[in-house]
Design a protein around this motif. Structure first.
Motif, short mmCIF file in Angstrom:
data_model
loop_
_atom_site.label_atom_id
_atom_site.label_comp_id
_atom_site.label_asym_id
_atom_site.label_seq_id
_atom_site.Cartn_x
_atom_site.Cartn_y
_atom_site.Cartn_z
N SER A 119 0.83 -1.20 0.00
CA SER A 119 0.00 0.00 0.00
C SER A 119 0.86 1.25 0.00
CB SER A 119 -0.92 0.01 1.22
OG SER A 119 -0.16 0.10 2.41
N THR A 120 0.28 2.36 -0.44
CA THR A 120 1.03 3.61 -0.51
C THR A 120 1.32 4.18 0.87
OG1 THR A 120 -1.06 4.82 -0.74
CG2 THR A 120 0.10 4.22 -2.76
N GLU A 121 0.48 3.91 1.85
CA GLU A 121 0.64 4.53 3.17
C GLU A 121 0.99 3.53 4.26
OE1 GLU A 121 0.68 7.64 3.19
OE2 GLU A 121 -0.24 8.07 1.26
N GLY A 122 1.22 2.28 3.92
CA GLY A 122 1.52 1.27 4.94
C GLY A 122 2.81 1.53 5.68
N HIS A 123 3.74 2.25 5.05
CA HIS A 123 5.03 2.53 5.70
C HIS A 123 4.85 3.34 6.97
CE1 HIS A 123 5.24 6.82 4.49
NE2 HIS A 123 4.50 6.42 3.46
N ARG A 124 3.77 4.08 7.07
CA ARG A 124 3.52 4.88 8.28
C ARG A 124 3.25 3.97 9.48
NH1 ARG A 124 2.42 10.23 6.74
NH2 ARG A 124 2.14 10.48 4.48
N ILE A 125 2.48 2.91 9.25
CA ILE A 125 2.21 1.96 10.33
C ILE A 125 3.47 1.19 10.69
CG2 ILE A 125 0.79 -0.01 11.01
CD1 ILE A 125 -0.75 2.61 10.66
N VAL B 43 -1.06 12.66 13.65
CA VAL B 43 -0.91 13.30 12.33
C VAL B 43 -1.31 12.34 11.22
CG1 VAL B 43 0.77 14.23 10.70
CG2 VAL B 43 0.86 14.92 13.11
N ASP B 44 -0.88 11.08 11.32
CA ASP B 44 -1.23 10.10 10.28
C ASP B 44 -2.73 9.89 10.20
OD1 ASP B 44 1.43 9.83 9.73
OD2 ASP B 44 1.69 7.94 10.82
N MET B 45 -3.40 9.77 11.34
CA MET B 45 -4.84 9.55 11.33
C MET B 45 -5.57 10.74 10.72
SD MET B 45 -5.81 6.58 12.35
CE MET B 45 -7.53 6.91 12.72
N HIS B 46 -5.17 11.96 11.12
CA HIS B 46 -5.89 13.16 10.66
C HIS B 46 -5.59 13.49 9.20
CE1 HIS B 46 -6.51 17.55 10.14
NE2 HIS B 46 -7.57 17.34 10.90
N ASP B 47 -4.33 13.42 8.82
CA ASP B 47 -3.92 13.88 7.49
C ASP B 47 -4.01 12.80 6.41
OD1 ASP B 47 -3.40 16.26 8.72
OD2 ASP B 47 -1.21 16.03 8.74
N TRP C 240 6.50 2.26 10.48
CA TRP C 240 7.38 3.15 11.25
C TRP C 240 6.95 3.18 12.72
CZ3 TRP C 240 7.06 7.29 14.47
CH2 TRP C 240 8.25 7.98 14.75
N LEU C 241 5.64 3.25 12.97
CA LEU C 241 5.15 3.28 14.34
C LEU C 241 5.52 2.00 15.08
CD1 LEU C 241 1.62 4.87 13.78
CD2 LEU C 241 3.59 5.96 14.86
N MET C 242 5.36 0.85 14.42
CA MET C 242 5.70 -0.42 15.07
C MET C 242 7.21 -0.53 15.31
SD MET C 242 3.07 -3.24 13.48
CE MET C 242 3.34 -2.87 11.75
N HIS C 243 8.01 -0.14 14.34
CA HIS C 243 9.46 -0.23 14.50
C HIS C 243 9.93 0.73 15.59
CE1 HIS C 243 9.71 -1.74 10.08
NE2 HIS C 243 9.36 -2.69 10.92
N TYR C 244 9.34 1.90 15.65
CA TYR C 244 9.74 2.86 16.69
C TYR C 244 9.34 2.35 18.07
CZ TYR C 244 10.70 7.36 18.86
OH TYR C 244 11.22 8.35 19.66
N SER C 245 8.18 1.67 18.15
CA SER C 245 7.77 1.09 19.44
C SER C 245 8.76 0.03 19.89
CB SER C 245 6.37 0.47 19.31
OG SER C 245 5.41 1.44 18.97
N ILE C 246 9.19 -0.83 18.95
CA ILE C 246 10.18 -1.86 19.29
C ILE C 246 11.49 -1.22 19.71
CG2 ILE C 246 11.52 -3.78 18.37
CD1 ILE C 246 9.14 -4.40 16.53
N PHE C 247 11.92 -0.20 18.99
CA PHE C 247 13.15 0.50 19.33
C PHE C 247 13.06 1.10 20.74
CE2 PHE C 247 15.29 4.65 19.56
CZ PHE C 247 16.61 4.25 19.41
N MET D 273 6.55 10.88 20.73
CA MET D 273 6.71 10.71 19.29
C MET D 273 5.63 9.83 18.70
SD MET D 273 9.21 12.41 17.89
CE MET D 273 9.64 11.44 16.44
N LEU D 274 5.31 8.74 19.40
CA LEU D 274 4.26 7.85 18.91
C LEU D 274 2.91 8.56 18.85
CD1 LEU D 274 5.16 4.52 20.76
CD2 LEU D 274 5.37 4.99 18.32
N PHE D 275 2.59 9.30 19.90
CA PHE D 275 1.31 10.01 19.94
C PHE D 275 1.23 11.06 18.84
CE2 PHE D 275 -1.24 13.63 21.38
CZ PHE D 275 -2.47 13.01 21.56
N TYR D 276 2.30 11.82 18.66
CA TYR D 276 2.29 12.88 17.65
C TYR D 276 2.16 12.30 16.24
CZ TYR D 276 3.96 16.58 14.59
OH TYR D 276 4.08 17.49 13.56
N ASN D 277 3.01 11.32 15.91
CA ASN D 277 2.98 10.78 14.55
C ASN D 277 1.68 10.03 14.26
OD1 ASN D 277 5.77 11.02 12.98
ND2 ASN D 277 6.24 10.83 15.15
N SER D 278 1.17 9.28 15.22
CA SER D 278 -0.08 8.55 14.98
C SER D 278 -1.24 9.53 14.81
CB SER D 278 -0.36 7.59 16.13
OG SER D 278 -0.46 8.28 17.37
#
Length: 285
Positions: free
Chosen positions: A46-52, A124-128, A54-61, A117-122
């Motif tokens: 998908s075109t936007e799947g990379h956003r999800i 923004v992704d949901m709204h935009d 990123w959130l999962m990888h950042y959570s693991i990190f 960071m997770l709250f901000y990016n999630s």
């Protein structure tokens, strides 16, 4: 005595052989072509799947960093508070101002860096992106699909050439969804019995199907192929059977299938078949 020595030598050689074999397997595994990026994630098409992702990888990190901090802290405490010659062991209950300040500083830093960071990016992704239906609906070739969930299957409805739902040229499929590649597809999702969850793992999207409510989502595929549709909400005894297939096709092939299926639907239309008329008027989102 010699027998014991030989036995120990044999065990040592066996251990070395096992270690060498494990090392060889490790090297071979690294030499193999790498799979999909991420930890245990299915292929993202998908075109936007990379956003999800990123959130999962950042959570693991973030979890790994927190784990390392706690391990370092515990080891430091173990070696710092040892009784040596002329050094008295220090005992603390953690209620001093200094200890409280250090603990609060670590907690605030972790919350700000990881959770913030997770709250901000999630958000923004949901709204935009994910809940922004204005952009995909502007596309001249956008595909609209109504999804009706029930125990234990998925019904899909396309509006047909007239652009209206619940008319005689509607294309209706069961557990089989066809979409064109490179074109946004907007879904409106409902249910007739219990709560289900329309889950497309290869598109990194899941939306609940709730009786009495119509929820929306949209995707855009980047690759052709066949991918899974699942239900991510336990919906009864046969929940495990509630799965389907999404087929991503070239735009020309999709248009041919769509025209052919719509013609067949218009020919087979029966106004008295009330069960087939489950569609609803498209709702503005």
């Amino acid at each position: 005595m010699q027998r014991v020595r030989n036995l120990k030598l044999g065990r040592s050689l066996a251990t070395l052989a096992s270690g060498a074999m494990a090392l060889a397997w490790t090297v071979a595994a690294w030499a193999e072509p790498l799979g999909e990026p991420g930890v245990g994630l299915p292929r993202d098409v998908s075109t936007e799947g990379h956003r999800i992702d990123w959130l999962m990888h950042y959570s693991i990190f973030g979890m790994v960093v927190c784990f390392i901090i706690m391990c370092v802290w515990m080891f430091w405490a173990c070696f710092k508070h040892t009784e040596k010659a002329g050094h008295e062991v220090e005992y603390t209950h953690g209620n001093s101002k200094r200890v409280k300040a250090i603990g609060l500083a670590f907690a605030f830093g972790i919350f700000l860096i990881v959770d913030g960071m997770l709250f901000y990016n999630s958000s923004v992704d949901m709204h935009d992106v994910f809940q922004n239906f204005e952009e995909p609906l502007k596309h001249p070739d956008v595909v609209r699909v109504e999804v009706n969930a029930h125990q234990w299957a998925w019904d899909f409805r396309y509006p047909g050439p007239d652009g209206k739902f619940n008319t005689k040229d509607d294309v209706i499929t069961l557990n089989e969804l066809k979409i064109p590649v490179g074109v946004p597809v907007v879904f409106q999702i409902g249910a007739v019995d219990v709560i289900h969850a329309f889950y497309l793992p290869n598109f990194r999207y899941k939306v609940d199907a709730v009786p009495g409510t119509v929820n929306g989502m949209w995707i855009q595929a980047t690759e052709t192929g066949e991918y899974a549709i699942g239900c991510a909400q336990h919906c009864g005894t046969n929940h495990y059977k509630m799965k389907g297939q999404i087929t991503v096709m070239p735009k020309g092939d999709f248009d041919q299938w769509y025209a052919r299926a719509s013609g067949i639907a218009a020919t087979a239309y029966d106004p008295d078949d009330l069960e087939a008329h489950w569609g609803w008027d498209w709702k503005e989102m």
